[in-house]
Scaffold this active site. Structure first.
Site, PDB file in Angstrom:
ATOM      1  N   LYS A 106       0.863  -1.182   0.000  1.00 58.09           N
ATOM      2  CA  LYS A 106       0.000   0.000   0.000  1.00 58.09           C
ATOM      3  C   LYS A 106       0.895   1.226   0.000  1.00 58.09           C
ATOM      4  CE  LYS A 106      -4.497   0.648   0.179  1.00 58.09           C
ATOM      5  NZ  LYS A 106      -5.462  -0.386  -0.239  1.00 58.09           N
TER       6      LYS A 106
HETATM    7  N1  GLU Z   1      -7.185  -0.151  -3.421  1.00 57.55           N
HETATM    8  C1  GLU Z   1      -7.901  -1.342  -3.745  1.00 57.55           C
HETATM    9  C2  GLU Z   1      -7.974  -2.265  -2.533  1.00 57.55           C
HETATM   10  O1  GLU Z   1      -7.791  -1.847  -1.421  1.00 57.55           O
HETATM   11  C3  GLU Z   1      -7.386  -2.028  -4.994  1.00 57.55           C
HETATM   12  C4  GLU Z   1      -5.976  -2.477  -4.953  1.00 57.55           C
HETATM   13  C5  GLU Z   1      -5.444  -2.981  -6.297  1.00 57.55           C
HETATM   14  O2  GLU Z   1      -6.201  -3.080  -7.244  1.00 57.55           O
HETATM   15  O3  GLU Z   1      -4.256  -3.248  -6.356  1.00 57.55           O
HETATM   16  O4  GLU Z   1      -8.294  -3.420  -2.656  1.00 57.55           O
END
Ligand code: GLU
Length: 419
Positions: A106
């Site tokens: 993240k």
């Molecule tokens: N931000 C989204 C999540 O928390 C998508 C993450 C992604 O597609 O890599 O699942």
């Protein structure tokens, strides 16, 4: 909500509990409690008025045992290191629950993007990308959108990374505009995944859609998409909110009107009130009458202060980490079912996976294919979680952690520890 609530510690505690169900020794899963790599960056940005601001940014790579790290980028004033760690860890668990070959990561910047101009936002995104570029890449770590970031921002990220490398590398990021390598269906994917999970759950629990009024907290990409798709499936949507507050109507909201208003760039306000609809605060919304509640905004929305007052019998977590640990216990005591985030909101990363495959293979798939494959993966994950739940007589959250931990620990064991 107590201020010192620590979502990362909470995740580690649940991992400990899951490990004891699975009979793991500490050494089997200890690495999963420590992010593999953490990068903190200071991002200087020239503001439009000629002043200079320095923003704090992060990219946390929690695990790469099952594949490249994967996870979104968040621009929000509350972003901090611990929140990033938890969000990165949830990505590893989420990718494992839906069994796609990714680890978890993240990133984010501590900033209120509503206070930036478009040009300031673009400069911030590009400088942040340049500063995390040594650790991202299509084989390494693939960002995507998250809270307050979108396809346009992912396009800037892709361009910045490509300029630094000297050639176009679409596979470095997912959730891009379709014209430059984005996948059809990616934008709606998280909301669609929430809808698919709700449908799977009501089929399992033998609940009729028409008798299952739903409240959705959050009218962003996830919440609004889920609400609209669930309406199509015959569920009455009785409550909806955004950061300014919500609206509630026990007879059902006029979703066509709400969609037009919100997609027109407006915040939820009195313009979408119609016969019997009242304006409520975000806190009130969570405690109103409904059968199924979908928190699809931020973390820690359901806490020990309000968990006792929730009327829903089922909570489906569209957001990451919307329920605190203390609230989870209260909900369990009250026999309220929680369909956990690492299952329910995994649709986004699943279609991110499809986007990445298309980029690596220079392909572009039809929308029907994307949606069908998403539905198949979400359904399989739902079945895996439900069977663990029934087999071990645990909550759905614990069952999802068990599914994920088994896959992560197995991969760790098969790879062994280097050197
Ligand atoms: N931000 C989204 C999540 O928390 C998508 C993450 C992604 O597609 O890599 O699942």
């Amino acid at each position: 909500m107590p201020k010192k609530y620590d979502p990362y510690q909470n995740m580690c505690d649940i991992m400990d509990e899951a490990a004891s169900f699975l009979g793991y020794a500490k050494r089997d899963y200890e690495p999963l409690k420590h992010p593999e790599r953490e990068l903190v960056v200071a991002i200087p940005v020239e503001m439009d008025d000629g002043t200079l601001e320095v923003f704090q940014g992060y990219r946390i790579q929690h695990s790469s045992v099952r594949g490249p790290c994967k996870g979104g980028i968040r621009f929000h004033q509350d972003v901090d290191l611990n929140e990033m760690r938890a969000l990165a860890g949830w990505m590893s668990l989420k990718s494992a629950v839906v069994n796609i070959p990714y680890g978890g990561a993240k990133g984010g910047v501590t900033v209120d993007p509503s206070k930036l101009s478009r040009n300031e936002l673009r400069r911030l995104t590009r400088r942040y990308t340049a500063m995390i570029s040594p650790i991202i890449g299509p084989e390494r770590d693939i960002p995507a959108p998250d809270v307050n970031t979108n396809a346009e921002i992912m396009g800037w990220l892709m361009d910045t990374y490509s300029m630094l490398k000297g050639y176009t590398i679409p596979g470095v990021v997912t959730g891009k505009p379709v014209q430059i390598g984005g996948s059809l269906g990616r934008q709606e994917a998280t909301g669609r995944g929430v809808m698919l999970t709700v449908v799977d759950y009501v089929n399992y629990a033998k609940i009729e859609p028409a008798t299952c009024p739903i409240i959705v907290q959050g009218a962003g990409n996830v919440g609004l998409t889920a609400a609209l798709l669930l309406k199509e499936k015959g569920f009455p949507i009785v409550g909806l909110s955004d950061v300014t507050g919500g609206v509630y109507n026990p007879a059902g909201l006029d979703m066509e009107r709400a969609e037009k208003h919100i997609k027109g760039g407006n915040m939820i306000d009195t313009a979408i009130l119609h016969g019997g609809t009242k304006r409520v605060t975000n806190e009130e919304l969570l405690e109103l009458d409904c059968e199924l509640l979908i928190p699809a905004a931020l973390e820690n929305q359901i806490h020990e202060g309000n968990a006792g007052k929730i009327k829903a019998t089922v909570i489906v977590e569209g957001a990451n980490g919307p329920t605190t640990k203390a609230a989870d216990q209260i909900l369990q005591d009250r026999k309220i079912v929680v369909v956990p985030d690492i299952l329910a909101n995994a649709g986004g990363v699943v279609v991110s996976y499809f986007e990445w495959i298309q980029n690596l293979d220079h392909l572009s798939w039809e929308l029907e294919r994307v949606n069908q494959m998403l539905a198949d993966i979400m359904h399989k994950a739902f079945i895996d979680v439900i069977s663990q739940m029934n087999q071990r007589n645990v909550t759905m959250r614990m069952a999802a952690y068990l599914v994920a931990m088994e896959r992560l620990v197995e991969a760790t064991k098969l790879r062994g520890i280097f050197p």
